[in-house]
Design a protein around this motif. Structure first.
Motif, PDB file in Angstrom:
ATOM      1  N   ARG A   7       0.836  -1.208   0.000  1.00 37.50           N
ATOM      2  CA  ARG A   7       0.000   0.000   0.000  1.00 37.50           C
ATOM      3  C   ARG A   7       0.872   1.259   0.000  1.00 37.50           C
ATOM      4  O   ARG A   7       0.652   2.182  -0.800  1.00 37.50           O
ATOM      5  CB  ARG A   7      -0.916  -0.018   1.220  1.00 37.50           C
ATOM      6  N   ARG A  10       2.619   2.006  -3.215  1.00 33.52           N
ATOM      7  CA  ARG A  10       1.726   2.599  -4.221  1.00 33.52           C
ATOM      8  C   ARG A  10       1.288   4.016  -3.838  1.00 33.52           C
ATOM      9  O   ARG A  10       0.537   4.655  -4.551  1.00 33.52           O
ATOM     10  CB  ARG A  10       0.470   1.739  -4.412  1.00 33.52           C
ATOM     11  N   LEU A  12      -0.594   4.965  -1.241  1.00 37.78           N
ATOM     12  CA  LEU A  12      -1.989   5.011  -0.834  1.00 37.78           C
ATOM     13  C   LEU A  12      -2.124   5.019   0.687  1.00 37.78           C
ATOM     14  O   LEU A  12      -1.386   4.326   1.378  1.00 37.78           O
ATOM     15  CB  LEU A  12      -2.736   3.787  -1.372  1.00 37.78           C
ATOM     16  N   SER A  13      -3.083   5.783   1.180  1.00 43.98           N
ATOM     17  CA  SER A  13      -3.452   5.695   2.594  1.00 43.98           C
ATOM     18  C   SER A  13      -4.402   4.515   2.741  1.00 43.98           C
ATOM     19  O   SER A  13      -4.927   3.988   1.748  1.00 43.98           O
ATOM     20  CB  SER A  13      -4.157   6.982   3.035  1.00 43.98           C
ATOM     21  N   GLN A  14      -4.641   4.109   3.980  1.00 44.74           N
ATOM     22  CA  GLN A  14      -5.610   3.033   4.203  1.00 44.74           C
ATOM     23  C   GLN A  14      -6.972   3.449   3.659  1.00 44.74           C
ATOM     24  O   GLN A  14      -7.668   2.638   3.032  1.00 44.74           O
ATOM     25  CB  GLN A  14      -5.714   2.694   5.688  1.00 44.74           C
ATOM     26  N   GLN A  15      -7.360   4.694   3.893  1.00 46.51           N
ATOM     27  CA  GLN A  15      -8.664   5.178   3.429  1.00 46.51           C
ATOM     28  C   GLN A  15      -8.752   5.169   1.906  1.00 46.51           C
ATOM     29  O   GLN A  15      -9.759   4.751   1.337  1.00 46.51           O
ATOM     30  CB  GLN A  15      -8.923   6.591   3.968  1.00 46.51           C
ATOM     31  N   ARG A  16      -7.688   5.606   1.248  1.00 48.90           N
ATOM     32  CA  ARG A  16      -7.692   5.653  -0.224  1.00 48.90           C
ATOM     33  C   ARG A  16      -7.769   4.237  -0.808  1.00 48.90           C
ATOM     34  O   ARG A  16      -8.491   3.995  -1.765  1.00 48.90           O
ATOM     35  CB  ARG A  16      -6.437   6.377  -0.721  1.00 48.90           C
ATOM     36  N   LEU A  17      -7.013   3.307  -0.220  1.00 50.22           N
ATOM     37  CA  LEU A  17      -7.071   1.922  -0.684  1.00 50.22           C
ATOM     38  C   LEU A  17      -8.475   1.359  -0.492  1.00 50.22           C
ATOM     39  O   LEU A  17      -9.036   0.742  -1.399  1.00 50.22           O
ATOM     40  CB  LEU A  17      -6.045   1.052   0.054  1.00 50.22           C
ATOM     41  N   SER A  19     -11.244   2.911  -0.429  1.00 55.01           N
ATOM     42  CA  SER A  19     -12.192   3.513  -1.373  1.00 55.01           C
ATOM     43  C   SER A  19     -12.067   2.918  -2.774  1.00 55.01           C
ATOM     44  O   SER A  19     -13.001   2.976  -3.557  1.00 55.01           O
ATOM     45  CB  SER A  19     -12.008   5.036  -1.424  1.00 55.01           C
ATOM     46  N   LYS A  20     -10.917   2.317  -3.075  1.00 53.91           N
ATOM     47  CA  LYS A  20     -10.717   1.691  -4.382  1.00 53.91           C
ATOM     48  C   LYS A  20     -11.251   0.260  -4.432  1.00 53.91           C
ATOM     49  O   LYS A  20     -11.343  -0.325  -5.494  1.00 53.91           O
ATOM     50  CB  LYS A  20      -9.213   1.646  -4.722  1.00 53.91           C
ATOM     51  N   GLN A  26     -11.757   1.285   5.693  1.00 54.87           N
ATOM     52  CA  GLN A  26     -10.429   1.656   6.176  1.00 54.87           C
ATOM     53  C   GLN A  26     -10.075   0.816   7.397  1.00 54.87           C
ATOM     54  O   GLN A  26      -8.949   0.367   7.548  1.00 54.87           O
ATOM     55  CB  GLN A  26     -10.401   3.151   6.509  1.00 54.87           C
TER      56      GLN A  26
END
Length: 75
Positions: A7, A10, A12-17, A19-20, A26
């Motif tokens: 993560r 790449r 990415l924050s936990q929240q961004r991951l 959301s994908k 999260q």
């Protein structure tokens, strides 16, 4: 490489991951990263979605990354 390392690699924050990945929160990402929930308990469908979001071609990489390494040296 662990889920957290993938993560972060790449960017990415936990929240961004989360959301994908449809159906991922999260908190769940954090639970997998901290091993509060063993990543081996993740469904194949969720593993595939997570791999897609992380651009990992083989879901086994997620499982292999989280297994503790055995000490093979002899004392």
């Amino acid at each position: 490489m662990s889920l957290r390392e993938l993560r972060l690699k790449r960017g990415l924050s936990q929240q961004r991951l989360a959301s994908k990945v449809e159906g991922m929160s999260q908190g769940r990402v954090g639970d997998y990263e901290s091993c509060r929930i063993p990543i081996e308990n993740m469904t194949l469908g969720m593993a595939l979605k997570l791999c897609d979001a992380l651009k990992v071609s083989n879901p086994r990489k997620l499982l292999e990354a989280e297994k503790p390494k055995e000490n093979t040296s002899e004392s």
